[in-house]
Design an enzyme around this catalytic site. Structure first.
Site, PDB file in Angstrom:
ATOM      1  N   HIS A 105       2.181  -7.594   6.450  1.00  0.00           N
ATOM      2  CA  HIS A 105       1.095  -7.164   5.578  1.00  0.00           C
ATOM      3  C   HIS A 105       0.703  -5.705   5.824  1.00  0.00           C
ATOM      4  O   HIS A 105       0.634  -4.894   4.902  1.00  0.00           O
ATOM      5  CB  HIS A 105      -0.096  -8.113   5.819  1.00  0.00           C
ATOM      6  CG  HIS A 105      -1.281  -7.790   4.979  1.00  0.00           C
ATOM      7  ND1 HIS A 105      -2.325  -7.022   5.449  1.00  0.00           N
ATOM      8  CD2 HIS A 105      -1.580  -8.100   3.705  1.00  0.00           C
ATOM      9  CE1 HIS A 105      -3.223  -6.896   4.490  1.00  0.00           C
ATOM     10  NE2 HIS A 105      -2.797  -7.551   3.421  1.00  0.00           N
ATOM     11  N   CYS A 136      12.709  -5.204  -6.231  1.00  0.00           N
ATOM     12  CA  CYS A 136      11.351  -4.702  -6.002  1.00  0.00           C
ATOM     13  C   CYS A 136      10.840  -4.996  -4.598  1.00  0.00           C
ATOM     14  O   CYS A 136       9.681  -4.773  -4.307  1.00  0.00           O
ATOM     15  CB  CYS A 136      10.383  -5.263  -7.038  1.00  0.00           C
ATOM     16  SG  CYS A 136      10.160  -7.040  -6.886  1.00  0.00           S
TER      17      CYS A 136
END
Ligand code: PEP
Ligand code: MG
Length: 853
Positions: free
Chosen positions: A427, A803
């Site tokens: 993250h 992506c």
């Protein structure tokens, strides 16, 4: 008998000699070019890599053959010539050949002080490099006398147990032998490997007639270059030192003079204007004919100029860009050459503040370099403290074990982020890159004590809240204090180079952008659209988090829909913003992806606060949170699984997208939103979600009368989706490969935990590289190519892209071009790097096709 040395092994450098950097090294080749440019280079002989290898292996060099090219009492220099000058090599040795008799002659010719100084310098070099004696036994004083020389010769004899060798043959043979062996030593190997040299890199040597630089009249040496090595601006810099040799002018700035006229002191331009003019002319000749900015080493000998050597100017990244662009603008190289000359990694340095090259680095720990750039600030341990610090106008570094979506606002407020756990797709890393925020993750040697607000380094040093540290996300270093920084610079040359890159690039580059600020960065870097907008980040903003939690706690579908009604206008405004910033470029919005549990508080105080807000008993709230907990949340109730089981969320998002598109169209923008479904593994999931979204579109059309055009696509990030891409493609306008999850699931490797053992795995060569960092072309790549092929076979016109975080990397772009993908999407700050890499790959392919034709 086979000859020890081949004919090409010992080659006098002449304009026509057969000479190449691959055989004789870059220095030898460059000297030949200077000779071809009619520069006054003293007689030079080159020894090939092969010859030097043989010498290192114990075969004595053929010094008779070398010396044949010089006069009867030669005075020589020997310098290294590795293939790429940046790989280094042993230091130059000057004055080879000096002995008692030559010293006596030189005393008459150039004076005793100068002659003795030359002799002493050679004794010192020979004693340390060949006889391996301590160099401080042979220091050369400013004003050497006959007596100093006698002491040096005596010391040598006592220490080496033989008189100082007087024959040039012996001296030269020994020097060549010691340089050849030095290249084979372990530290030299490691050093050049770190600079990118291959394992078997060879060393050539050049033996050159010495241009003295000391003696009667105008004698000295200097170094001149014609650009500023930090910025690349055209500017003459360098130094000249009277009565000196080699690069002494740079080593003794106190005695050296400036080159150009300077108010601070005397200059070469004033003292020897003719020589200065000649040097300028040579610089111009070297620039245009060698097609490079060169640094020239020169000597004045009784007023006569000699050019001893020239090397490419060693330059900082921003100078690299400017030099390449200006060479092309002056018609010296082509635009394509300029594009090829700049290493894409160098751009990354221009995009971010960096620790200055010459700054002192007090390293506390090292982790994974997750987001480039460097920043300093006071340590804070919570997102709230980061926000408070920002409110006080103080830079802070947010230090966490690992970050979660709840930390986003703290991350926005921080100057840098440091985590003890995590890898390149964790993250903190993903968000850090998106925000252009320096970030180091997985610094597992650091111990965090959150309660005591303390950070303990592996060397025992303790850092507390408020102490200043620096996070260097380019190198992965965590430093104590605040070293000097080099500011980011996006000048005209940078933009020009990227425009030239775009002219040859043949694959699209979009950005992963979640917020208006990200989107603006993406546009500034000329991304051709948004390839991935992760919408969940929008739900962590202030008031929305509470609404989100209410939605999670809603018991029935209608209750949930009612709460989502309150989120709708906020989402609509988010999307309208993105559409307007992207000004007609495509925007691909991914529907909600993470497990709902991530939105709930994890500590007691948070749970109590939530119970208050919801006006429900603490026990009920706690039980509900426990019920939502999963053993493997990343493989659990997330992505399209939420879309199928809690459809109201996707319906609200689809409506927000459509309404935002209608709003943007009313203000003149052409918007065709792209909607992407995450974590798909079966075709039926797509059918179900598509039916619902189509129904929302019909409703919005009926309500507003507006025509709606949109494209629905699928994120291929589970192995099954890649395998079943053929049937999934039938319901999709596009497929985008999410290589983060696809890597995680292909390896069965948690992207948030892999940091703990990744370095051991890479060290032991289990994996060649961290697959979250470098796309695994063998395994994950096979799934990608299979997916692309099957999708195209079923829907030839389908748009394909990557992506995941790999999207901006050279190897992923190369792979994408080879497999005919339409675009890659990467963090906004990697967009320029991806544009340049893509252009270089297209040019390299063009070049190899040309050479095959
Ligand atoms: C991916 O999985 O590759 C991806 C881009 O999505 P995320 O990182 O949000 O899981
Ligand atoms: Mg994913």
């Amino acid at each position: 008998m086979q000859k020890e040395f081949a004919q090409s092994d010992i080659t006098p450098i002449t304009p026509d000699a057969r000479m190449s950097a691959e055989v004789h090294g870059g220095r030898a080749k460059c000297l030949q070019r200077l000779i071809r440019l009619e520069m006054p280079v003293p007689q030079t002989v080159a020894l090939s890599f092969h010859a030097v290898r043989r010498i290192a292996a114990g075969t004595p060099p053929d010094v008779t053959e070398i010396l044949r090219h010089f006069g009867p009492t030669p005075l020589l220099s020997v310098r290294p010539s590795s293939q790429d000058p940046d790989w280094g090599g042993p230091g130059a040795i000057l004055n080879v050949g000096i002995c008692d008799t030559l010293h006596a002659t030189l005393c008459d010719e150039i004076g005793e002080r100068a002659a003795t100084s030359l002799y002493l310098r050679f004794i010192q070099a020979y004693a340390t490099h060949v006889a391996r004696l301590d160099d401080d036994l042979f220091e050369v004083p400013e004003d050497p006398t006959h007596e100093t020389l006698a002491v040096a010769l005596r010391t040598y004899e006592e220490e080496a147990e033989e008189p100082f060798p007087q024959e040039v043959e012996r001296q030269l043979g020994d020097i060549l032998g010691s340089m050849a062996r030095a290249w084979e030593g372990t530290s030299a190997r490691l050093l050049r490997k770190a600079k990118g040299a291959p394992e078997g890199a060879g060393l050539g040597l050049v033996v050159q007639q010495l241009a003295l630089g000391v003696g009667q009249g105008a004698c000295g040496s200097g170094v001149i270059q014609f650009v500023n090595p930090a910025t690349g601006e055209r500017q003459v810099t360098g130094r000249y030192l009277s009565q000196s040799q080699g690069r002494e002018a740079l080593e003794d700035p106190a005695g050296a003079v400036y080159l150009t006229r300077d108010p601070r002191g005397p200059s070469l331009q004033d003292e020897y204007p003719q020589v200065f003019a000649e040097l300028l002319e040579m610089g111009e000749r070297a620039r245009t004919r060698l097609r490079e900015e060169m640094q020239i080493e020169f000597t004045l000998d009784g007023g006569r100029l000699s050019v001893l050597d020239a090397v490419r100017v060693h330059r900082a990244s921003r100078a690299k860009v400017r030099i390449a662009v200006e060479l092309a603008q002056d018609g010296i190289i082509s635009r394509e050459d300029a594009v090829m000359r700049v290493d894409p990694a160098a751009l990354s340095e221009l995009l971010h503040r960096q620790v200055a090259l010459d700054a002192e680095r007090d390293r506390i720990a090292n982790g994974i370099a997750a987001s480039p750039g460097a920043a300093s600030g006071r340590i804070v341990f919570t997102a709230n403290d980061a926000q408070a610090s920002a409110a006080r106008g103080e830079d802070c570094v947010l230090v966490r074990r690992e970050t979660s979506p709840e930390d986003i606002r703290g991350m926005h407020a921080a100057a840098a982020v440091l985590t003890v756990r995590g890898g390149v797709t964790s993250h903190a890393a993903v968000i850090g890159r998106g925000l252009g925020l320096p970030c180091v993750v997985g610094a597992s040697d650091l111990l965090i004590d959150r309660k005591a607000k303390r950070l303990t380094a592996p060397d025992g040093r303790v850092f507390r809240e408020g102490d200043v540290i620096t996070v260097d996300g380019t190198t992965g270093d965590v430093l104590a204090g605040q070293p000097a920084m080099l500011e980011a610079s996006l000048d005209g040359a940078f933009r020009t180079l990227l425009q030239w890159a775009d002219a040859v690039r043949d694959i699209g580059v979009r950005a992963n952008a979640d917020t208006p600020a990200d989107a603006q960065t993406a546009r500034n870097f000329e991304a051709e659209g948004i390839g991935l907008c992760r919408t969940e980040h929008m739900f962590f903003e202030g008031e929305r988090l509470s609404v989100m939690r209410e939605m999670i706690f809603a018991d029935k579908g209608e209750d949930r829909a009612a709460v989502l009604e309150r989120l709708l206008p906020m989402q609509r405004a988010d999307f309208a913003d993105l559409f307007s910033i992207m000004g007609g470029y495509p925007v691909c919005i991914r529907l909600f992806d993470p497990p709902l549990h991530e939105f709930l508080p994890s500590d007691k105080a948070g749970i109590r606060e939530l119970a208050n807000v919801l006006d429900r008993p603490l026990s009920e709230v706690t039980a509900r949170i426990e019920a939502l907990e999963e053993y493997n949340p990343m493989l659990g109730m997330r992505g399209v699984r939420l879309g199928v089981t809690v459809p109201e969320i996707y319906e609200m998002q689809a409506r927000a997208i459509f309404e935002a598109a209608i709003l943007s169209k009313m203000s003149g923008a052409r918007v065709v939103p792209e909607i992407m479904i995450p974590l798909v593994s079966a075709m039926r999931e797509v059918e179900l979600v598509k039916n619902r979204i189509d129904a929302v579109a019909v409703n919005v059309h009926n309500e507003t009368g507006a025509d709606l055009e949109y494209r629905l696509g699928v994120m291929v990030e589970t192995p099954r989706a890649a395998l079943r891409a053929g049937d999934i493609a039938q319901h999709s306008a596009f497929l985008s490969f999410g290589t983060n999850d696809l890597t995680q699931m292909t390896y069965g490797l948690s992207r948030d935990d892999a940091g703990r053992f990744m370095s051991a795995y890479v060290q032991q060569k289990v994996y060649a590289e961290d697959p979250f960092h470098t796309l695994d072309l063998d395994g994950v790549g096979e799934l990608l190519s299979m997916g692309a092929e099957r999708a195209r076979a079923s829907e030839p016109g389908i748009v394909l892209s990557i992506c995941g975080e790999h999207g901006g990397s050279r190897s992923a772009i190369e792979f994408s071009r080879q497999h005919g993908l339409d675009y890659v999407s990467c963090s906004p700050f990697r967009v320029p790097i991806a544009r340049l890499s893509a252009a270089q790959l297209a040019l390299a392919e063009r070049e190899s096709n040309r050479s095959l034709a």
